[in-house]
Write an enzyme that holds these catalytic residues in place. Structure first.
Site, PDB file in Angstrom:
ATOM      1  N   ASP A   1       0.864  -1.165   0.000  1.00  0.00           N
ATOM      2  CA  ASP A   1       0.000   0.000   0.000  1.00  0.00           C
ATOM      3  C   ASP A   1       0.909   1.225   0.000  1.00  0.00           C
ATOM      4  OD1 ASP A   1      -2.662   0.951  -0.081  1.00  0.00           O
ATOM      5  OD2 ASP A   1      -2.366   1.743   1.923  1.00  0.00           O
TER       6      ASP A   1
ATOM      7  N   PHE B   1       3.337   7.015 -13.517  1.00  0.00           N
ATOM      8  CA  PHE B   1       1.885   6.931 -13.313  1.00  0.00           C
ATOM      9  C   PHE B   1       1.538   7.764 -12.083  1.00  0.00           C
ATOM     10  CE2 PHE B   1       1.510   4.210  -9.515  1.00  0.00           C
ATOM     11  CZ  PHE B   1       2.806   3.750  -9.401  1.00  0.00           C
TER      12      PHE B   1
ATOM     13  N   HIS C   1      10.096   4.654  -3.147  1.00  0.00           N
ATOM     14  CA  HIS C   1       9.575   4.134  -1.885  1.00  0.00           C
ATOM     15  C   HIS C   1       9.362   2.624  -1.971  1.00  0.00           C
ATOM     16  CE1 HIS C   1       6.673   5.372  -4.790  1.00  0.00           C
ATOM     17  NE2 HIS C   1       5.627   4.903  -4.142  1.00  0.00           N
TER      18      HIS C   1
END
Ligand code: IMP
Length: 221
Positions: A62, A180, A206
């Site tokens: 996530d 994106f 990340h």
């Protein structure tokens, strides 16, 4: 075989760069995204649900964009904000701020049904907060993570190991054609993510940082 739970084949290709050949494949599974103000509980709950579905080791990620001057917003709400406001509006809002620093963060959640030895990376134990975040339908007895079915009420919570990655930058007017999501408005080291080629972005991103930590730990698992 490890299952990377995502609808995005690009994420699996990125994971393959860090893991031994043939050790990961994509699992196209739509898990419930619980509402939480942090990425950890979302990845953890997704990993539990995916593990119970796949009955095999799973990795869920996530990610989100955290703007300093907006107290971390949109953070865990990044997908929703991208779809509703759009990234140009996020840039407009950020351009009013004195502090335009931001960071992409990614949390990977790994679950294989077993417990974990102590290590610096956090383990989500499916505690009351996670159960509450999962909502009343998913809440089992005694604050377990409370998935339904055979592993439901009263079952031991499934531990999930979390790996976090972070890349600092700042919000700028959109530049670049690649990437994106928020890539065109996120500048790191003088270039937006949308101006970088895939290898360069992956080297600093990340998700890359979180995958690097995960791969190092997974090699001994
Ligand atoms: P997800 O967790 O990968 O689905 O990403 C959540 C939100 O953050 C979506 O709006 C993505 O577009 C955005 N996001 C995640 N990672 C990146 C990235 O590397 N670049 C740009 N946007 C990202």
């Amino acid at each position: 075989m490890l299952r990377y739970v995502t609808t995005n084949p690009g994420k699996v290709r990125e994971a393959e760069r860090y893991l031994p050949d043939g050790s990961v494949e994509r699992l196209d599974f739509d898990y419930t995204e619980v509402q939480a103000d942090d990425l950890g509980p979302i990845a953890a709950q997704g990993a539990r649900e995916a593990y119970r579905h796949a009955d095999a080791p799973v990795l869920v990620d996530d990610a989100g964009l955290f703007v300093e001057g907006l107290d971390g917003f949109p953070g865990p709400y990044s997908s929703y904000v991208e779809e509703t406001l759009g990234i140009e509006r996020v840039h407009e809002v950020a351009s009013e701020l004195d502090d335009r620093r931001a960071a992409f963060r990614c949390t990977l959640g790994y679950c294989d049904g077993e417990g974990f030895a102590a290590s610096p990376d956090p383990v989500d134990q499916g505690d009351r907060d996670a159960a509450a975040a999962a909502g009343p339908d998913a809440a089992g007895e005694g604050g377990s993570d409370g998935e339904g079915g055979a592993a439901g009420a009263g079952a031991e919570p499934l531990p999930v190991k979390l790996f976090e990655g972070y890349v600092p930058g700042r919000i700028v007017a959109p530049r670049g054609d690649g990437g994106f999501g928020y890539d065109p408005i996120f500048e790191h080291d003088g270039e937006t993510f949308a101006e970088m080629d895939t290898d360069r972005k992956n080297a600093v991103s990340h998700r890359g940082r979180a995958l690097e930590k995960f791969a190092e730990w997974y090699a001994d698992r």
